[in-house]
Design an enzyme around this catalytic site. Structure first.
Site, PDB file in Angstrom:
ATOM      1  N   TYR A 134      -9.061 117.409 -14.116  1.00 39.05           N
ATOM      2  CA  TYR A 134      -9.152 118.226 -12.910  1.00 39.05           C
ATOM      3  C   TYR A 134      -7.774 118.767 -12.560  1.00 39.05           C
ATOM      4  O   TYR A 134      -6.763 118.084 -12.751  1.00 39.05           O
ATOM      5  CB  TYR A 134      -9.625 117.395 -11.716  1.00 39.05           C
ATOM      6  CG  TYR A 134     -11.077 117.004 -11.721  1.00 39.05           C
ATOM      7  CD1 TYR A 134     -12.029 117.787 -11.077  1.00 39.05           C
ATOM      8  CD2 TYR A 134     -11.500 115.829 -12.328  1.00 39.05           C
ATOM      9  CE1 TYR A 134     -13.362 117.408 -11.044  1.00 39.05           C
ATOM     10  CE2 TYR A 134     -12.837 115.440 -12.298  1.00 39.05           C
ATOM     11  CZ  TYR A 134     -13.756 116.239 -11.658  1.00 39.05           C
ATOM     12  OH  TYR A 134     -15.076 115.870 -11.622  1.00 39.05           O
ATOM     13  N   TYR A 140     -14.662 112.101 -18.735  1.00 39.62           N
ATOM     14  CA  TYR A 140     -13.309 111.575 -18.503  1.00 39.62           C
ATOM     15  C   TYR A 140     -13.411 110.122 -18.036  1.00 39.62           C
ATOM     16  O   TYR A 140     -14.426 109.707 -17.475  1.00 39.62           O
ATOM     17  CB  TYR A 140     -12.554 112.431 -17.481  1.00 39.62           C
ATOM     18  CG  TYR A 140     -13.231 112.565 -16.137  1.00 39.62           C
ATOM     19  CD1 TYR A 140     -13.073 111.599 -15.143  1.00 39.62           C
ATOM     20  CD2 TYR A 140     -14.038 113.670 -15.850  1.00 39.62           C
ATOM     21  CE1 TYR A 140     -13.696 111.733 -13.916  1.00 39.62           C
ATOM     22  CE2 TYR A 140     -14.669 113.801 -14.622  1.00 39.62           C
ATOM     23  CZ  TYR A 140     -14.487 112.824 -13.657  1.00 39.62           C
ATOM     24  OH  TYR A 140     -15.114 112.954 -12.447  1.00 39.62           O
ATOM     25  N   ARG A 147     -17.041 108.913 -16.836  1.00 39.30           N
ATOM     26  CA  ARG A 147     -17.999 109.793 -16.158  1.00 39.30           C
ATOM     27  C   ARG A 147     -18.604 110.755 -17.176  1.00 39.30           C
ATOM     28  O   ARG A 147     -17.877 111.400 -17.924  1.00 39.30           O
ATOM     29  CB  ARG A 147     -17.318 110.647 -15.067  1.00 39.30           C
ATOM     30  CG  ARG A 147     -16.820 109.984 -13.818  1.00 39.30           C
ATOM     31  CD  ARG A 147     -17.821 109.267 -12.934  1.00 39.30           C
ATOM     32  NE  ARG A 147     -19.203 109.722 -12.880  1.00 39.30           N
ATOM     33  CZ  ARG A 147     -19.677 110.719 -12.127  1.00 39.30           C
ATOM     34  NH1 ARG A 147     -18.885 111.396 -11.354  1.00 39.30           N
ATOM     35  NH2 ARG A 147     -20.964 111.030 -12.130  1.00 39.30           N
ATOM     36  N   HIS A 182     -19.965 116.712 -15.849  1.00 42.16           N
ATOM     37  CA  HIS A 182     -20.755 117.149 -14.701  1.00 42.16           C
ATOM     38  C   HIS A 182     -20.050 118.282 -13.973  1.00 42.16           C
ATOM     39  O   HIS A 182     -18.836 118.454 -14.077  1.00 42.16           O
ATOM     40  CB  HIS A 182     -21.004 115.993 -13.722  1.00 42.16           C
ATOM     41  CG  HIS A 182     -19.748 115.396 -13.170  1.00 42.16           C
ATOM     42  ND1 HIS A 182     -19.018 114.434 -13.839  1.00 42.16           N
ATOM     43  CD2 HIS A 182     -19.058 115.647 -12.039  1.00 42.16           C
ATOM     44  CE1 HIS A 182     -17.950 114.114 -13.134  1.00 42.16           C
ATOM     45  NE2 HIS A 182     -17.933 114.836 -12.036  1.00 42.16           N
TER      46      HIS A 182
END
Lengths: 235, 197
Positions: free
Chosen positions: A107, A146, A156, A159
């Protein structure tokens, strides 16, 4: 003047607040029962966002983060679908906002410490309004899995985060949409906190029809929001 | 026959560049709404509303997003469902990321909402999202200097008396602009009342 209240939040479809395998819920979930509130004007009205607030590239994450003239790395995808209520009625002119990590699983947020590379040409945020038939479309880069710190070797599944308003304060929804066939789904305590019977509502469907030839594969993802109750309320 | 509702999932810790980009210093996107509802021509008493969100260990939550929805000073929502017309230049909606302030307060600059009707005290509707909340919580903020209308409020009266205080923002004496403090406790003895709406 008659106004409609909205149906209740579907407790059989939504995750419970306390889901201990997702550790952050332990200290952050309410412990006392929610207090029922008979909907008033405060709950059946909601903020209005005009189409003028959306800029042309806001729904194209393959373009809106370019800083050095080159396109972001990764697989281009199209995510599109419609926003409807529980009776299938289209939700027109409602705001949809998205955010996601890049194709390496990183991110742009300054608190993300995962040591995968940032992409100088990918920001990861966007938005659009549904059209008059409730349809929306985003162009983006397929996000990656990640790691996170919930438990040893926790990952995770890939998404995209979605935020929707719908027609009222009561219809607000923030959710995540996953990809079909991902083996990480059944290992993910956030996805698995959702009741089994509604987990499929969080998974995009691959759609060759939504793909654009020579450019990008398409995925379909529809949103079903709370709808007006059958019984109007007297004001 | 009704369709099932799309389930909620947590907002996670990394929402701010998408949802509160300007406030959180991500200039790539403009913010569609911010923590100031004032436009310069908004009619009403300007107030500052601030507070912190505490988890079950008493730690301050630094990665929450809090949204507010309120009437204008005359008790009108800027929405088609609302029976009256609001004064222009008031969206009624604001958003704040608690990760920005150095003490992780949420802070809103707004106007004090008016009264919708005699059974409704002035209040602000609040939605809170954060990592660890799989489903957002709804609460309401009432005002400590509205005792008479608070006691006539149809929603507040459904809340057990000993918990009503968790819904009342306290006016801070002697500061300008007029400031109200409303802290949120996710758990514990003073757990804030959250509504099932």
């Amino acid at each position: 003047m008659l106004k409609s209240q909205f149906t209740a939040r579907d407790w059989g479809s939504n995750p419970k607040y306390l889901s201990p395998s997702y550790k952050s819920t332990i200290l952050r979930s309410p412990t006392k029962p929610l207090i029922p509130l008979k909907q008033t004007l405060s709950e059946i009205t909601g903020p209005v966002f005009g189409h003028h607030s959306i800029k042309p590239l806001d729904n194209d994450l393959t373009q809106n983060g370019i800083t050095d003239g080159r396109e972001p790395l990764g697989e281009r995808i199209i995510v599109s679908g419609k926003v409807i209520d529980e009776k299938g009625r289209p939700q027109r002119s409602t705001l949809i906002e998205i955010w996601q990590c890049n194709s390496a699983g990183r991110y742009i947020h300054s608190n993300d410490q995962h040591n995968a590379p940032l992409d100088p040409n990918f920001f990861g945020g966007g938005r659009c309004m549904t059209d008059e038939n409730g349809y929306y479309k985003f162009y983006t880069i397929k996000p990656a899995a990640y790691p996170w710190g919930n438990h040893p070797n926790a990952w995770r599944p890939a998404h995209i985060h979605f935020s929707l308003f719908g027609p009222a304060y009561a219809t607000r929804l923030i959710t995540q949409s996953y990809f079909p066939g991902d083996p990480l789904l059944e290992l993910d305590p956030i996805f698995m906190a959702t009741p089994k019977s509604s987990r499929n509502l969080l998974i995009k469907q691959f759609s060759i029809g939504a793909s654009e030839e020579g450019f990008a594969l398409g995925y379909n993802f529809d949103f079903i929001l709370r709808g007006p109750n059958a019984t109007p309320m007297e004001n | 026959m009704s369709l099932k509702q799309t389930p909620s999932q947590t907002i996670g810790p990394f929402f701010s560049y998408g949802l509160t980009p300007e406030q959180s210093n991500y200039p790539n996107l403009s913010s569609l709404s911010t923590n100031s509802l004032l436009t310069g021509s908004t009619i009403g008493e300007e107030i500052r509303l601030e507070g912190r969100i505490f988890d079950g260990a008493g730690d301050i939550v630094s990665d929450a997003m809090i949204e507010i929805w309120q009437t204008d000073a005359e008790g009108r929502y800027p929405d088609q469902q609302s029976s009256g017309k609001t004064n222009s230049n008031f969206s009624g909606f604001g958003r704040c990321d608690t990760g920005v302030d150095s003490q992780n307060k949420y802070i809103f600059e707004t106007i004090k909402p008016g009264q919708i009707d005699t059974e409704t005290a002035p209040h602000i509707n609040v939605t809170i999202f954060m990592r660890g909340l799989l489903l957002h919580v709804f609460t309401r903020i009432y005002f400590s200097d509205e005792g008479r209308s608070n006691s006539a409020d149809a929603v507040l009266s459904t809340v057990p008396f000993d918990r009503q205080k968790t819904l009342i923002a306290k006016k801070v004496a002697g500061v300008t602009p007029v400031t109200y403090v409303f802290d949120v406790f996710l758990q514990g003895e003073n757990e804030t009342v959250f509504f099932d709406i």
